[in-house]
Motif scaffolding. Sequence first.
Motif, PDB file in Angstrom:
ATOM      1  N   MET A 128       0.797  -1.219   0.000  1.00 37.53           N
ATOM      2  CA  MET A 128       0.000   0.000   0.000  1.00 37.53           C
ATOM      3  C   MET A 128       0.838   1.282   0.000  1.00 37.53           C
ATOM      4  O   MET A 128       0.504   2.243  -0.703  1.00 37.53           O
ATOM      5  N   PRO A 129       1.939   1.359   0.783  1.00 39.45           N
ATOM      6  CA  PRO A 129       2.758   2.573   0.702  1.00 39.45           C
ATOM      7  C   PRO A 129       3.306   2.825  -0.695  1.00 39.45           C
ATOM      8  O   PRO A 129       3.479   3.984  -1.102  1.00 39.45           O
ATOM      9  N   PHE A 130       3.561   1.759  -1.432  1.00 38.32           N
ATOM     10  CA  PHE A 130       4.067   1.926  -2.792  1.00 38.32           C
ATOM     11  C   PHE A 130       2.965   2.424  -3.720  1.00 38.32           C
ATOM     12  O   PHE A 130       3.236   3.132  -4.690  1.00 38.32           O
ATOM     13  N   VAL A 131       1.718   2.044  -3.432  1.00 35.44           N
ATOM     14  CA  VAL A 131       0.586   2.616  -4.161  1.00 35.44           C
ATOM     15  C   VAL A 131       0.543   4.128  -3.943  1.00 35.44           C
ATOM     16  O   VAL A 131       0.334   4.909  -4.878  1.00 35.44           O
ATOM     17  N   LEU A 132       0.751   4.552  -2.692  1.00 37.36           N
ATOM     18  CA  LEU A 132       0.774   5.987  -2.383  1.00 37.36           C
ATOM     19  C   LEU A 132       1.941   6.681  -3.094  1.00 37.36           C
ATOM     20  O   LEU A 132       1.810   7.827  -3.531  1.00 37.36           O
ATOM     21  N   CYS A 133       3.070   5.973  -3.224  1.00 37.55           N
ATOM     22  CA  CYS A 133       4.196   6.533  -3.984  1.00 37.55           C
ATOM     23  C   CYS A 133       3.803   6.764  -5.443  1.00 37.55           C
ATOM     24  O   CYS A 133       4.182   7.773  -6.054  1.00 37.55           O
ATOM     25  N   MET A 134       3.019   5.838  -6.013  1.00 36.51           N
ATOM     26  CA  MET A 134       2.567   5.990  -7.396  1.00 36.51           C
ATOM     27  C   MET A 134       1.586   7.150  -7.522  1.00 36.51           C
ATOM     28  O   MET A 134       1.636   7.912  -8.496  1.00 36.51           O
ATOM     29  N   VAL A 135       0.701   7.286  -6.533  1.00 29.43           N
ATOM     30  CA  VAL A 135      -0.221   8.427  -6.538  1.00 29.43           C
ATOM     31  C   VAL A 135       0.562   9.733  -6.452  1.00 29.43           C
ATOM     32  O   VAL A 135       0.259  10.713  -7.152  1.00 29.43           O
ATOM     33  N   LEU A 136       1.595   9.754  -5.589  1.00 28.13           N
ATOM     34  CA  LEU A 136       2.450  10.939  -5.484  1.00 28.13           C
ATOM     35  C   LEU A 136       3.135  11.234  -6.807  1.00 28.13           C
ATOM     36  O   LEU A 136       3.259  12.401  -7.214  1.00 28.13           O
ATOM     37  N   ALA A 137       3.570  10.178  -7.502  1.00 29.12           N
ATOM     38  CA  ALA A 137       4.212  10.375  -8.806  1.00 29.12           C
ATOM     39  C   ALA A 137       3.239  11.001  -9.806  1.00 29.12           C
ATOM     40  O   ALA A 137       3.633  11.883 -10.588  1.00 29.12           O
ATOM     41  N   ILE A 138       1.986  10.566  -9.785  1.00 28.79           N
ATOM     42  CA  ILE A 138       0.978  11.164 -10.678  1.00 28.79           C
ATOM     43  C   ILE A 138       0.777  12.636 -10.339  1.00 28.79           C
ATOM     44  O   ILE A 138       0.682  13.493 -11.231  1.00 28.79           O
ATOM     45  N   ILE A 139       0.722  12.955  -9.040  1.00 32.65           N
ATOM     46  CA  ILE A 139       0.563  14.353  -8.618  1.00 32.65           C
ATOM     47  C   ILE A 139       1.749  15.187  -9.094  1.00 32.65           C
ATOM     48  O   ILE A 139       1.587  16.307  -9.602  1.00 32.65           O
ATOM     49  N   LEU A 140       2.970  14.653  -8.935  1.00 29.66           N
ATOM     50  CA  LEU A 140       4.160  15.375  -9.388  1.00 29.66           C
ATOM     51  C   LEU A 140       4.142  15.577 -10.900  1.00 29.66           C
ATOM     52  O   LEU A 140       4.559  16.626 -11.404  1.00 29.66           O
ATOM     53  N   LEU A 141       3.649  14.581 -11.634  1.00 28.12           N
ATOM     54  CA  LEU A 141       3.534  14.723 -13.089  1.00 28.12           C
ATOM     55  C   LEU A 141       2.516  15.795 -13.461  1.00 28.12           C
ATOM     56  O   LEU A 141       2.681  16.500 -14.465  1.00 28.12           O
ATOM     57  N   CYS A 142       1.455  15.912 -12.675  1.00 27.47           N
ATOM     58  CA  CYS A 142       0.468  16.960 -12.931  1.00 27.47           C
ATOM     59  C   CYS A 142       1.055  18.342 -12.650  1.00 27.47           C
ATOM     60  O   CYS A 142       0.778  19.310 -13.377  1.00 27.47           O
ATOM     61  N   LEU A 143       1.864  18.442 -11.597  1.00 27.57           N
ATOM     62  CA  LEU A 143       2.482  19.718 -11.251  1.00 27.57           C
ATOM     63  C   LEU A 143       3.631  20.051 -12.199  1.00 27.57           C
ATOM     64  O   LEU A 143       3.872  21.221 -12.513  1.00 27.57           O
ATOM     65  N   MET A 144       4.354  19.009 -12.643  1.00 29.62           N
ATOM     66  CA  MET A 144       5.526  19.216 -13.519  1.00 29.62           C
ATOM     67  C   MET A 144       5.434  18.270 -14.718  1.00 29.62           C
ATOM     68  O   MET A 144       6.125  17.244 -14.769  1.00 29.62           O
ATOM     69  N   PRO A 145       4.563  18.565 -15.684  1.00 30.21           N
ATOM     70  CA  PRO A 145       4.402  17.664 -16.846  1.00 30.21           C
ATOM     71  C   PRO A 145       5.687  17.482 -17.641  1.00 30.21           C
ATOM     72  O   PRO A 145       5.836  16.511 -18.380  1.00 30.21           O
ATOM     73  N   GLY A 146       6.631  18.406 -17.463  1.00 26.07           N
ATOM     74  CA  GLY A 146       7.906  18.281 -18.163  1.00 26.07           C
ATOM     75  C   GLY A 146       8.687  17.039 -17.791  1.00 26.07           C
ATOM     76  O   GLY A 146       9.583  16.616 -18.529  1.00 26.07           O
ATOM     77  N   LEU A 147       8.341  16.414 -16.640  1.00 23.11           N
ATOM     78  CA  LEU A 147       8.983  15.161 -16.265  1.00 23.11           C
ATOM     79  C   LEU A 147       8.773  14.091 -17.329  1.00 23.11           C
ATOM     80  O   LEU A 147       9.623  13.214 -17.519  1.00 23.11           O
ATOM     81  N   ALA A 148       7.646  14.158 -18.016  1.00 19.47           N
ATOM     82  CA  ALA A 148       7.342  13.188 -19.066  1.00 19.47           C
ATOM     83  C   ALA A 148       7.620  13.722 -20.461  1.00 19.47           C
ATOM     84  O   ALA A 148       7.929  12.954 -21.375  1.00 19.47           O
ATOM     85  N   THR A 149       7.527  15.031 -20.658  1.00 20.34           N
ATOM     86  CA  THR A 149       7.603  15.592 -22.012  1.00 20.34           C
ATOM     87  C   THR A 149       8.977  16.146 -22.376  1.00 20.34           C
ATOM     88  O   THR A 149       9.280  16.287 -23.558  1.00 20.34           O
ATOM     89  N   TRP A 150       9.813  16.448 -21.366  1.00 18.85           N
ATOM     90  CA  TRP A 150      11.090  17.104 -21.671  1.00 18.85           C
ATOM     91  C   TRP A 150      12.011  16.207 -22.497  1.00 18.85           C
ATOM     92  O   TRP A 150      12.548  16.624 -23.518  1.00 18.85           O
ATOM     93  N   LEU A 151      12.203  14.973 -22.082  1.00 18.39           N
ATOM     94  CA  LEU A 151      13.156  14.091 -22.768  1.00 18.39           C
ATOM     95  C   LEU A 151      12.735  13.784 -24.205  1.00 18.39           C
ATOM     96  O   LEU A 151      13.579  13.869 -25.118  1.00 18.39           O
ATOM     97  N   PRO A 152      11.469  13.433 -24.474  1.00 15.35           N
ATOM     98  CA  PRO A 152      11.078  13.221 -25.884  1.00 15.35           C
ATOM     99  C   PRO A 152      11.304  14.463 -26.748  1.00 15.35           C
ATOM    100  O   PRO A 152      11.773  14.347 -27.886  1.00 15.35           O
ATOM    101  N   ASN A 153      10.988  15.638 -26.200  1.00 12.75           N
ATOM    102  CA  ASN A 153      11.188  16.875 -26.976  1.00 12.75           C
ATOM    103  C   ASN A 153      12.661  17.173 -27.179  1.00 12.75           C
ATOM    104  O   ASN A 153      13.070  17.672 -28.235  1.00 12.75           O
ATOM    105  N   ALA A 154      13.488  16.867 -26.164  1.00  9.86           N
ATOM    106  CA  ALA A 154      14.926  17.147 -26.277  1.00  9.86           C
ATOM    107  C   ALA A 154      15.593  16.232 -27.285  1.00  9.86           C
ATOM    108  O   ALA A 154      16.486  16.657 -28.030  1.00  9.86           O
ATOM    109  N   VAL A 155      15.157  14.958 -27.335  1.00 13.47           N
ATOM    110  CA  VAL A 155      15.805  13.989 -28.214  1.00 13.47           C
ATOM    111  C   VAL A 155      15.219  14.023 -29.622  1.00 13.47           C
ATOM    112  O   VAL A 155      15.956  13.978 -30.621  1.00 13.47           O
ATOM    113  N   MET A 156      13.900  14.129 -29.731  1.00 14.16           N
ATOM    114  CA  MET A 156      13.232  14.006 -31.026  1.00 14.16           C
ATOM    115  C   MET A 156      12.612  15.297 -31.539  1.00 14.16           C
ATOM    116  O   MET A 156      12.001  15.317 -32.606  1.00 14.16           O
ATOM    117  N   GLY A 157      12.749  16.374 -30.759  1.00 12.83           N
ATOM    118  CA  GLY A 157      12.143  17.632 -31.148  1.00 12.83           C
ATOM    119  C   GLY A 157      10.703  17.717 -30.719  1.00 12.83           C
ATOM    120  O   GLY A 157      10.089  16.696 -30.360  1.00 12.83           O
TER     121      GLY A 157
END
Length: 438
Positions: free
Chosen positions: A406-435
């Motif tokens: 269960m604590p790891f489930v909460l870690c995943m929920v926290l990761a989703i929240i961080l992605l919502c606050l900082m979407p660049g965590l998911a989008t920065w690398l694809p844009n940097a490598v592939m434009g």
Amino acid sequence: MDPLFLGAIVAIATIVVLFSGVSVATGLLIVSAGFLIVFDGMSSLSLLPEIFFGKLDNFALLSIPMFIIMGAAIASTRAGADLYEALDRWLTRVPGGLVVSNLGACALFAAMSGSSPATCAAIGKMGIPEMRKRGYPDGVAAGSIAAGGTLGILIPPSVTMIVYGIATETSIGRLFLAGVIPGLLLVALFMAWSVYSTWRKRGLEVLAGRSFTWRERFEIMPRVLPFLLIILGVLYAMYGGVATPSETAAVGALLCLLIAMIIYRLWSFSSLWVVLRDSTRESVMILFIIGAAGVFSYMLSSLFITQSIAEWIGTLDVNRWVLMLAINVFLLIAGFFLPPVAVILMAAPILLPIVTTAGFDPYWFAVVLTINMEIGLISPPVGLNLYVINGIAPDIKLKTILWGSMPFVLCMVLAIILLCLMPGLATWLPNAVMGPAV
């Protein structure tokens, strides 16, 4: 009949059929055929074979069986045990290093195999008994392996990401890159929680293992490095423009088979047959679901259910984050009962236009969706990883494994929240490598 009301009936019928015990693909075909016969007549069935096989007429689908063979070849050897032992030798004197090395081994093995159950089995068989022997709480030992196994569907190369790319017609290369930083973020969150939980319950000073010489640390590396080099080579070939995902997957599968044969002496015909048999079985299952999901999507579109849902959601005067919260709750519930591939194929084509209309990035959404699917793998009532761990360590109660995860489930929920606050965590690398995405 109102399409929205009809959509609700289809949803209820689908749930009932899937809970009857039939396979996901068969259930989708039964529901699709039933509603098409009722509303469009028997003549509509003549189109179903063409739609089913047309959905499979995609060159990118060749990468799925190739990556599965790649994972099966690794899972059939001692690669998981060697990976675990290598990290343990390097991190043994780090406070709480054993649980950290287990999670690191899970992340690397999951990336190599792409299979969550295989990762749990390969790392858990050695990791769980050793952690318990050194005094780690049962919940931490079992929960960390169960959660670590889920990383395979996010860290590239990921079969789940390939399925999402095919279902939504998005770039598989970008999807792989989008999963890298969030995957590493999840690994870091898992490790941080495990070390903190261990320290809180037992104190880290009693958990350090024996010392290893530098010679002992380096002597095991030749067994691990070839597999890691294959992964790096596959990723380089894709992002360096050397080959397509399907071509690199085929080369990676061949190299993994050769390494399994050379390093781990996987020479016998029976052993190779098991690898190819299991890979074929899993590939056919996934491709069957893809074809059936194509028929299901056609049925929804033919009855104007998909269009009506999208139009209805578009007229809602709600904040886009409220909409995203509702989508996440839906995905979370779906992931409790259905495998990730089925959820993606059924939901992604419907949700993606809604998500992009609301201003969200499709590659960012792929990562959020995948993390939701990871939660489903360690959550009841299905929670496949929980039962794999229970099979490895039957003396650990299922309740203990569940609470440990269960604590790891909460870690995943926290990761989703961080992605919502900082979407660049998911989008920065694809844009940097592939434009920037077009």
